[in-house]
Design a protein around this motif. Sequence first.
Motif, PDB file in Angstrom:
ATOM      1  N   MET A 107      39.970 -16.862  11.056  1.00  6.30           N
ATOM      2  CA  MET A 107      39.655 -15.292  11.102  1.00  6.30           C
ATOM      3  C   MET A 107      40.069 -14.699  12.446  1.00  6.30           C
ATOM      4  SD  MET A 107      36.147 -13.330  10.187  1.00  6.30           S
ATOM      5  CE  MET A 107      35.856 -14.283   8.602  1.00  6.30           C
ATOM      6  N   PRO A 108      40.759 -13.568  12.422  1.00  2.00           N
ATOM      7  CA  PRO A 108      41.057 -12.944  13.598  1.00  2.00           C
ATOM      8  C   PRO A 108      39.523 -12.575  14.466  1.00  2.00           C
ATOM      9  CG  PRO A 108      41.926 -11.926  11.919  1.00  2.00           C
ATOM     10  CD  PRO A 108      41.131 -12.837  11.174  1.00  2.00           C
ATOM     11  N   ILE A 109      39.695 -12.418  15.335  1.00  5.09           N
ATOM     12  CA  ILE A 109      38.290 -12.425  16.401  1.00  5.09           C
ATOM     13  C   ILE A 109      37.782 -10.781  16.092  1.00  5.09           C
ATOM     14  CG2 ILE A 109      38.917 -14.065  18.018  1.00  5.09           C
ATOM     15  CD1 ILE A 109      38.917 -10.955  19.361  1.00  5.09           C
ATOM     16  N   GLY A 110      38.627  -9.945  15.965  1.00  8.77           N
ATOM     17  CA  GLY A 110      38.113  -8.504  15.537  1.00  8.77           C
ATOM     18  C   GLY A 110      37.111  -8.312  14.467  1.00  8.77           C
ATOM     19  N   LYS A 111      37.628  -9.094  13.424  1.00 10.45           N
ATOM     20  CA  LYS A 111      36.812  -9.053  12.302  1.00 10.45           C
ATOM     21  C   LYS A 111      35.472 -10.122  12.623  1.00 10.45           C
ATOM     22  CE  LYS A 111      40.336  -9.068   8.502  1.00 10.45           C
ATOM     23  NZ  LYS A 111      41.015  -9.687   7.365  1.00 10.45           N
ATOM     24  N   GLN A 112      35.594 -10.721  13.190  1.00 14.40           N
ATOM     25  CA  GLN A 112      34.322 -11.955  13.610  1.00 14.40           C
ATOM     26  C   GLN A 112      33.184 -11.018  14.340  1.00 14.40           C
ATOM     27  OE1 GLN A 112      35.070 -16.043  14.249  1.00 14.40           O
ATOM     28  NE2 GLN A 112      36.931 -15.809  14.164  1.00 14.40           N
ATOM     29  N   VAL A 113      33.789 -10.249  15.340  1.00 21.52           N
ATOM     30  CA  VAL A 113      33.024  -9.377  16.218  1.00 21.52           C
ATOM     31  C   VAL A 113      32.381  -8.240  15.366  1.00 21.52           C
ATOM     32  CG1 VAL A 113      32.694  -8.051  18.346  1.00 21.52           C
ATOM     33  CG2 VAL A 113      34.141 -10.104  18.214  1.00 21.52           C
ATOM     34  N   ALA A 114      33.259  -7.889  14.503  1.00 20.35           N
ATOM     35  CA  ALA A 114      32.638  -6.640  13.536  1.00 20.35           C
ATOM     36  C   ALA A 114      31.532  -7.035  12.831  1.00 20.35           C
ATOM     37  CB  ALA A 114      33.817  -5.807  13.297  1.00 20.35           C
ATOM     38  N   HIS A 127      35.081   2.056  12.041  1.00 22.90           N
ATOM     39  CA  HIS A 127      34.137   2.180  13.297  1.00 22.90           C
ATOM     40  C   HIS A 127      33.687   0.970  13.671  1.00 22.90           C
ATOM     41  CE1 HIS A 127      30.840   3.713  15.425  1.00 22.90           C
ATOM     42  NE2 HIS A 127      30.054   2.777  14.808  1.00 22.90           N
ATOM     43  N   ALA A 128      33.505  -0.225  12.964  1.00 21.43           N
ATOM     44  CA  ALA A 128      33.178  -1.320  13.122  1.00 21.43           C
ATOM     45  C   ALA A 128      34.087  -2.116  14.102  1.00 21.43           C
ATOM     46  CB  ALA A 128      32.787  -2.402  11.958  1.00 21.43           C
ATOM     47  N   MET A 129      35.518  -1.816  13.890  1.00 17.35           N
ATOM     48  CA  MET A 129      36.486  -2.497  14.582  1.00 17.35           C
ATOM     49  C   MET A 129      36.822  -1.652  15.912  1.00 17.35           C
ATOM     50  SD  MET A 129      37.627  -5.063  12.793  1.00 17.35           S
ATOM     51  CE  MET A 129      39.101  -5.249  13.703  1.00 17.35           C
ATOM     52  N   LYS A 130      36.366  -0.410  15.813  1.00 18.69           N
ATOM     53  CA  LYS A 130      36.345   0.153  16.905  1.00 18.69           C
ATOM     54  C   LYS A 130      35.487  -0.154  17.965  1.00 18.69           C
ATOM     55  CE  LYS A 130      36.121   5.044  18.852  1.00 18.69           C
ATOM     56  NZ  LYS A 130      36.092   6.640  18.530  1.00 18.69           N
ATOM     57  N   GLU A 131      34.118  -0.450  17.643  1.00 17.74           N
ATOM     58  CA  GLU A 131      33.102  -1.068  18.217  1.00 17.74           C
ATOM     59  C   GLU A 131      33.256  -2.459  18.739  1.00 17.74           C
ATOM     60  OE1 GLU A 131      29.525  -0.008  19.436  1.00 17.74           O
ATOM     61  OE2 GLU A 131      30.995   1.765  19.454  1.00 17.74           O
ATOM     62  N   ALA A 132      33.879  -3.189  17.772  1.00 16.79           N
ATOM     63  CA  ALA A 132      34.453  -4.604  18.347  1.00 16.79           C
ATOM     64  C   ALA A 132      35.256  -4.360  19.568  1.00 16.79           C
ATOM     65  CB  ALA A 132      35.325  -5.124  17.075  1.00 16.79           C
ATOM     66  N   ALA A 133      36.134  -3.578  19.654  1.00 14.60           N
ATOM     67  CA  ALA A 133      37.075  -3.555  20.868  1.00 14.60           C
ATOM     68  C   ALA A 133      36.344  -3.060  22.066  1.00 14.60           C
ATOM     69  CB  ALA A 133      38.310  -2.523  20.504  1.00 14.60           C
ATOM     70  N   ARG A 134      35.296  -2.096  21.684  1.00 16.21           N
ATOM     71  CA  ARG A 134      34.615  -1.689  22.793  1.00 16.21           C
ATOM     72  C   ARG A 134      33.558  -2.920  23.561  1.00 16.21           C
ATOM     73  NH1 ARG A 134      29.546  -0.296  24.169  1.00 16.21           N
ATOM     74  NH2 ARG A 134      28.760  -0.785  22.132  1.00 16.21           N
ATOM     75  N   VAL A 135      33.137  -3.639  22.627  1.00 14.38           N
ATOM     76  CA  VAL A 135      32.277  -4.636  22.945  1.00 14.38           C
ATOM     77  C   VAL A 135      33.238  -5.729  23.773  1.00 14.38           C
ATOM     78  CG1 VAL A 135      30.786  -6.233  22.258  1.00 14.38           C
ATOM     79  CG2 VAL A 135      30.361  -4.099  21.371  1.00 14.38           C
ATOM     80  N   ALA A 144      41.557  -5.578  24.904  1.00 14.06           N
ATOM     81  CA  ALA A 144      40.952  -5.930  23.908  1.00 14.06           C
ATOM     82  C   ALA A 144      41.236  -5.307  22.550  1.00 14.06           C
ATOM     83  CB  ALA A 144      39.171  -5.335  24.232  1.00 14.06           C
ATOM     84  N   GLN A 145      41.647  -3.980  22.614  1.00 14.28           N
ATOM     85  CA  GLN A 145      42.289  -3.557  21.276  1.00 14.28           C
ATOM     86  C   GLN A 145      43.324  -4.054  20.725  1.00 14.28           C
ATOM     87  OE1 GLN A 145      40.836  -0.642  19.658  1.00 14.28           O
ATOM     88  NE2 GLN A 145      42.220  -1.113  18.128  1.00 14.28           N
ATOM     89  N   ALA A 146      44.378  -4.487  21.803  1.00  6.03           N
ATOM     90  CA  ALA A 146      45.555  -5.197  21.285  1.00  6.03           C
ATOM     91  C   ALA A 146      45.165  -6.486  20.672  1.00  6.03           C
ATOM     92  CB  ALA A 146      46.625  -5.036  22.294  1.00  6.03           C
ATOM     93  N   ARG A 147      44.059  -7.095  21.331  1.00  5.11           N
ATOM     94  CA  ARG A 147      43.775  -8.743  20.802  1.00  5.11           C
ATOM     95  C   ARG A 147      43.073  -8.814  19.352  1.00  5.11           C
ATOM     96  NH1 ARG A 147      44.053 -12.863  25.371  1.00  5.11           N
ATOM     97  NH2 ARG A 147      44.906 -13.942  23.638  1.00  5.11           N
ATOM     98  N   LEU A 148      42.469  -7.501  18.808  1.00  2.00           N
ATOM     99  CA  LEU A 148      41.657  -7.764  17.799  1.00  2.00           C
ATOM    100  C   LEU A 148      42.012  -8.744  16.691  1.00  2.00           C
ATOM    101  CD1 LEU A 148      40.504  -4.169  17.365  1.00  2.00           C
ATOM    102  CD2 LEU A 148      39.330  -5.901  18.228  1.00  2.00           C
TER     103      LEU A 148
END
Length: 349
Positions: A107-114, A127-135, A144-148
């Motif tokens: 699973m991509p890390i963006g989904k796992q963080v969100a 919103h969850a993906m945006k928060e994932a990039a921020r965290v 971070a945004q590019a590596r989601l």
Amino acid sequence: MERILEVKDLAIDFATYAGTVHAIRHVDFHLDKGETLAIVGESGSGKSVTMRTVMGLLANNARVVSGSVKLAGEDILHKSEKALNQMRGNEVAMIFQDPMTSLDPTMPIGKQVAEPLLLHTKATRAHAMKEAARVLALVGIPDAQARLKDYPHQFSGGQRQRIVIAIAIINHPKLLIADEPTTALDVTVQAQIVHLLKDIQAKLDTAIIFITHDLGVVAGIADRVAVMYAGKIIEYGTVDEIFYNPMHPYTWGLLEAMPTLSATRKRLFAIPGTPPDLLTPPQGDAFAPRNPYAMKIDQEQEPPFFAVSKTHAAATWLLHPDAPAVDPPAEIKRRKQIWAQKEGNHDYR
């Protein structure tokens, strides 16, 4: 100060083919908002079992014999599985030792963080993906945004541990439990992770329990330290009290085993012997068979806690008023001399 966690008289048994293992034996401790408590001890001392109890993650063969575990005033030992699922990742989160076993390689890390945000809130996927990039940016992942959409194998070991931390903090939990989060990392990355946890704590005002067998890591993160042995806490105090005025012979052994620049030994010290078999906990002090300072009473009666200060206590008969004075190891005497000079007290026993 707001009390985040209070554990009282916690005792846990495990049913095994060999018999009942008395893994946790009447443990007490507490944690306040914004505070870091380090729980240290050898493997098998009960550190992780205690913390899994706080998470409501005990194995099926475990049984809570006595005690309470109150998180923000609520006893989690009486919560339903549904309530525990809501609590995990929301009010309390855990950072595990090995990030590769904590992350899903498919699973991509963006989904796992969100994911915790989607599970515990009404956040939209965007919103969850945006928060994932921020965290992820908060924990130090570059671009971070590019590596989601990247997968765990595309990150270094230190970066994977940062991703696990991001998953743990995305819902701003009141309590963060770090279970040996630096063990699999080299010394430089260890220091970075410890600094990151302190930085996150300052920003989120979360309480942290840091579980480790490495006292060297403790010095850089803890406010207080609890030393565990054979399923019990045997000494607790502020980080300075434990490092420079330790009172229990087991704590002396742990400190002696630390590599230091001032060490004069050619070989590292190791505490002789092995921990006791908790199928049949020993009578008296469990550390007595490995304790070169053990007295007859250590074989017969379990020592109570003796107060050293308002914040420091140790369960050792050496602190009894009638106990003989002992000569601590050279490394411990050196530390106590530093403590005595700091406190302006030259009577360092």
